[in-house]
Write a protein that holds these residues in place. Structure first.
Motif, PDB file in Angstrom:
ATOM      1  N   GLU A  58       0.825  -1.204   0.000  1.00 26.58           N
ATOM      2  CA  GLU A  58       0.000   0.000   0.000  1.00 26.58           C
ATOM      3  C   GLU A  58       0.859   1.255   0.000  1.00 26.58           C
ATOM      4  O   GLU A  58       0.573   2.229  -0.692  1.00 26.58           O
ATOM      5  CB  GLU A  58      -0.927  -0.039   1.220  1.00 26.58           C
ATOM      6  CG  GLU A  58      -1.981  -1.140   1.127  1.00 26.58           C
ATOM      7  CD  GLU A  58      -2.605  -1.497   2.454  1.00 26.58           C
ATOM      8  OE1 GLU A  58      -2.469  -0.709   3.411  1.00 26.58           O
ATOM      9  OE2 GLU A  58      -3.229  -2.575   2.542  1.00 26.58           O
ATOM     10  N   ASN A 118      -7.015   4.959  -2.876  1.00 28.44           N
ATOM     11  CA  ASN A 118      -7.311   4.052  -1.772  1.00 28.44           C
ATOM     12  C   ASN A 118      -6.814   2.671  -2.203  1.00 28.44           C
ATOM     13  O   ASN A 118      -7.280   2.137  -3.200  1.00 28.44           O
ATOM     14  CB  ASN A 118      -8.815   4.033  -1.492  1.00 28.44           C
ATOM     15  CG  ASN A 118      -9.175   3.208  -0.281  1.00 28.44           C
ATOM     16  OD1 ASN A 118      -8.432   3.166   0.687  1.00 28.44           O
ATOM     17  ND2 ASN A 118     -10.308   2.523  -0.348  1.00 28.44           N
ATOM     18  N   GLU A 130      -5.568  -1.411  -1.161  1.00 26.18           N
ATOM     19  CA  GLU A 130      -5.405  -2.565  -0.275  1.00 26.18           C
ATOM     20  C   GLU A 130      -4.482  -3.537  -0.991  1.00 26.18           C
ATOM     21  O   GLU A 130      -4.767  -3.958  -2.107  1.00 26.18           O
ATOM     22  CB  GLU A 130      -6.741  -3.237   0.035  1.00 26.18           C
ATOM     23  CG  GLU A 130      -6.583  -4.447   0.954  1.00 26.18           C
ATOM     24  CD  GLU A 130      -7.888  -5.169   1.226  1.00 26.18           C
ATOM     25  OE1 GLU A 130      -8.697  -4.664   2.032  1.00 26.18           O
ATOM     26  OE2 GLU A 130      -8.103  -6.245   0.628  1.00 26.18           O
ATOM     27  N   HIS A 183      -1.874  -7.117  -0.869  1.00 29.07           N
ATOM     28  CA  HIS A 183      -1.671  -8.414  -0.224  1.00 29.07           C
ATOM     29  C   HIS A 183      -0.396  -9.068  -0.743  1.00 29.07           C
ATOM     30  O   HIS A 183      -0.170  -9.096  -1.960  1.00 29.07           O
ATOM     31  CB  HIS A 183      -2.841  -9.358  -0.536  1.00 29.07           C
ATOM     32  CG  HIS A 183      -4.174  -8.856  -0.083  1.00 29.07           C
ATOM     33  ND1 HIS A 183      -4.749  -9.239   1.109  1.00 29.07           N
ATOM     34  CD2 HIS A 183      -5.046  -7.994  -0.668  1.00 29.07           C
ATOM     35  CE1 HIS A 183      -5.930  -8.632   1.240  1.00 29.07           C
ATOM     36  NE2 HIS A 183      -6.127  -7.867   0.180  1.00 29.07           N
ATOM     37  N   THR A 191      -7.920 -11.008  -6.907  1.00 28.46           N
ATOM     38  CA  THR A 191      -8.093  -9.602  -6.542  1.00 28.46           C
ATOM     39  C   THR A 191      -9.473  -9.113  -6.964  1.00 28.46           C
ATOM     40  O   THR A 191     -10.034  -8.222  -6.319  1.00 28.46           O
ATOM     41  CB  THR A 191      -7.005  -8.725  -7.178  1.00 28.46           C
ATOM     42  OG1 THR A 191      -7.015  -8.893  -8.605  1.00 28.46           O
ATOM     43  CG2 THR A 191      -5.629  -9.076  -6.631  1.00 28.46           C
ATOM     44  N   ARG A 227     -11.816 -10.088  -4.146  1.00 32.49           N
ATOM     45  CA  ARG A 227     -11.601  -9.225  -2.986  1.00 32.49           C
ATOM     46  C   ARG A 227     -12.149  -7.824  -3.248  1.00 32.49           C
ATOM     47  O   ARG A 227     -12.743  -7.203  -2.352  1.00 32.49           O
ATOM     48  CB  ARG A 227     -10.103  -9.157  -2.652  1.00 32.49           C
ATOM     49  CG  ARG A 227      -9.778  -8.250  -1.467  1.00 32.49           C
ATOM     50  CD  ARG A 227     -10.562  -8.636  -0.223  1.00 32.49           C
ATOM     51  NE  ARG A 227     -10.315  -7.712   0.884  1.00 32.49           N
ATOM     52  CZ  ARG A 227     -11.142  -7.557   1.914  1.00 32.49           C
ATOM     53  NH1 ARG A 227     -12.282  -8.259   1.971  1.00 32.49           N
ATOM     54  NH2 ARG A 227     -10.850  -6.707   2.872  1.00 32.49           N
ATOM     55  N   LEU A 251     -14.965  -5.695  -1.114  1.00 33.83           N
ATOM     56  CA  LEU A 251     -14.787  -4.318  -0.640  1.00 33.83           C
ATOM     57  C   LEU A 251     -15.871  -3.400  -1.199  1.00 33.83           C
ATOM     58  O   LEU A 251     -16.384  -2.524  -0.496  1.00 33.83           O
ATOM     59  CB  LEU A 251     -13.411  -3.798  -1.034  1.00 33.83           C
ATOM     60  CG  LEU A 251     -12.211  -4.435  -0.329  1.00 33.83           C
ATOM     61  CD1 LEU A 251     -10.912  -3.882  -0.897  1.00 33.83           C
ATOM     62  CD2 LEU A 251     -12.273  -4.196   1.172  1.00 33.83           C
ATOM     63  N   ALA A 293     -16.654   0.372  -0.483  1.00 36.83           N
ATOM     64  CA  ALA A 293     -15.381   0.981  -0.907  1.00 36.83           C
ATOM     65  C   ALA A 293     -15.634   1.996  -2.017  1.00 36.83           C
ATOM     66  O   ALA A 293     -16.448   1.772  -2.912  1.00 36.83           O
ATOM     67  CB  ALA A 293     -14.423  -0.093  -1.401  1.00 36.83           C
ATOM     68  N   THR A 300     -10.929   2.640  -5.735  1.00 36.00           N
ATOM     69  CA  THR A 300     -10.204   1.759  -4.815  1.00 36.00           C
ATOM     70  C   THR A 300      -9.480   0.668  -5.595  1.00 36.00           C
ATOM     71  O   THR A 300     -10.036   0.066  -6.509  1.00 36.00           O
ATOM     72  CB  THR A 300     -11.162   1.111  -3.803  1.00 36.00           C
ATOM     73  OG1 THR A 300     -11.748   2.131  -2.995  1.00 36.00           O
ATOM     74  CG2 THR A 300     -10.439   0.116  -2.909  1.00 36.00           C
ATOM     75  N   VAL A 348      -7.207  -2.955  -5.426  1.00 34.82           N
ATOM     76  CA  VAL A 348      -6.731  -4.135  -4.719  1.00 34.82           C
ATOM     77  C   VAL A 348      -5.573  -4.708  -5.531  1.00 34.82           C
ATOM     78  O   VAL A 348      -5.699  -4.904  -6.735  1.00 34.82           O
ATOM     79  CB  VAL A 348      -7.828  -5.203  -4.561  1.00 34.82           C
ATOM     80  CG1 VAL A 348      -7.267  -6.448  -3.880  1.00 34.82           C
ATOM     81  CG2 VAL A 348      -9.007  -4.654  -3.770  1.00 34.82           C
TER      82      VAL A 348
END
Length: 329
Positions: free
Chosen positions: A66, A81, A83, A85, A92, A95, A99, A104, A108, A110
């Motif tokens: 991030e 924004n 996130e 991993h 993704t 996920r 979100l 979210a 955003t 991921v």
């Protein structure tokens, strides 16, 4: 956000940045700065600390975190924004949908260093890559246009990643309509766009993007079809920079798209990179395969193909696949 902001300050400084200056600019305590610096060191950043001078960033690891992505993002909303991993056991896209269902915001992102459950069009599996070699990311969008226009976002994403790849590597991929990028007739990027509806309106869209960056080999079944930026250019690339450049380009193209809610102002740009333009293609359709000549995209994102009879058909990506006459591209 403190860690991201500290990294951004260090990244854009030509020399040392004092702890007091960091505190003043970010409005945080010395303790918060110290914790942020140590956390960055744990992630692999080489940060020199000199008494009475401050901190200096000496080496940046190739990580998809991030802080790393956030410190490179330049646009107003795409990737603001994040996130991230180290490893995600599903995808993704899934996920991102979780979100988005939880509220979210638009833009955003991921991202994952390793994605184990990636999928492509028509449910095809996207093979997981070793750590540190690829990009798996999904962008959440909350558009206000009608659902019929959402498939065009896949073409915007292809343009954006094309730009990101060229800016980072100097290589210019071809776009294999509608959702892949290729170098030397081999795939380096796949895009999967998923739309969630509420009544007749778009609740959100997730644009999933997978890019082969630093792989040096592929499983035997993929060697004739896939390549990476590393294999084509002979050197490694910083993945977070490619993420940030692609997000900035997507935000740019998305703004152009919203003016007309079609691709009329981007047709020429897209067709300049379209693989097989003006050449023979095979259309794989439910009613039977047929061959024709690729004429480029229509303003609605469909591919115009001229049959041998001279008739021009608009091919819809949701219904068919298109291949080069003698292979993947």
């Amino acid at each position: 956000m403190t860690k991201t902001e500290i990294l951004s300050l260090l990244r854009h400084s030509r020399g040392y940045v004092s702890g007091q200056e960091i505190c003043g600019q970010l409005g945080v305590s010395r303790t918060a700065v110290w914790k942020g610096i140590n956390s960055l060191k744990e992630e692999g950043y080489q940060i020199e600390a000199v008494q009475n001078r401050g901190y200096r960033l000496e080496e940046i690891p190739d990580v998809l975190t991030e802080a790393e992505i956030g410190s490179l993002v330049t646009g107003e909303w795409a990737g603001r924004n994040v996130e991230a991993h180290p490893r995600i056991t599903y995808s993704t896209n899934l996920r991102a949908r979780q979100l988005a269902d939880a509220g979210a915001p638009h833009g955003t992102l991921v991202a994952a260093d390793v994605q184990e459950g990636g999928k492509g069009r028509r449910g095809r599996a996207w093979a997981a890559s070793p750590p540190g070699t690829s990009i798996a990311m999904s962008l959440i969008l909350r558009p206000r246009f009608t659902p019929v226009k959402a498939p065009m976002l896949t073409l915007l994403a292809a343009l954006a990643v094309r730009d990101g790849v060229e800016q980072v590597s100097g290589l210019r991929p071809a776009i294999k309509w509608p959702n892949d990028l290729a170098l030397n007739r081999k795939k380096i990027c796949g895009i999967l766009t998923e739309m969630i509806l509420e009544a007749e309106y778009i609740q959100y869209v997730v644009v999933g993007i997978g890019v082969n960056v630093n792989q040096t080999e592929f499983p035997e079944e993929l060697r004739e079809k896939a390549t990476s930026l590393r294999m084509e250019a002979g050197r490694n690339f910083h993945r977070a920079e490619l993420v940030a450049r692609s997000l900035a380009a997507f935000e740019h193209y998305y703004g152009i798209f919203l003016k007309t809610e079609d691709l009329s102002e981007l047709q020429e740009e897209y067709n300049r990179s379209l693989a097989g333009l003006g050449g023979p293609v095979r259309v794989l359709a439910p009613g039977g395969d047929w061959e024709g000549t690729s004429l480029g995209i229509h303003a609605d994102g469909s591919l115009l193909v001229r049959r041998p009879s001279g008739q021009v058909e608009a091919v819809d990506a949701g219904e068919v696949s298109v291949r080069g006459l003698y292979g993947y591209v």
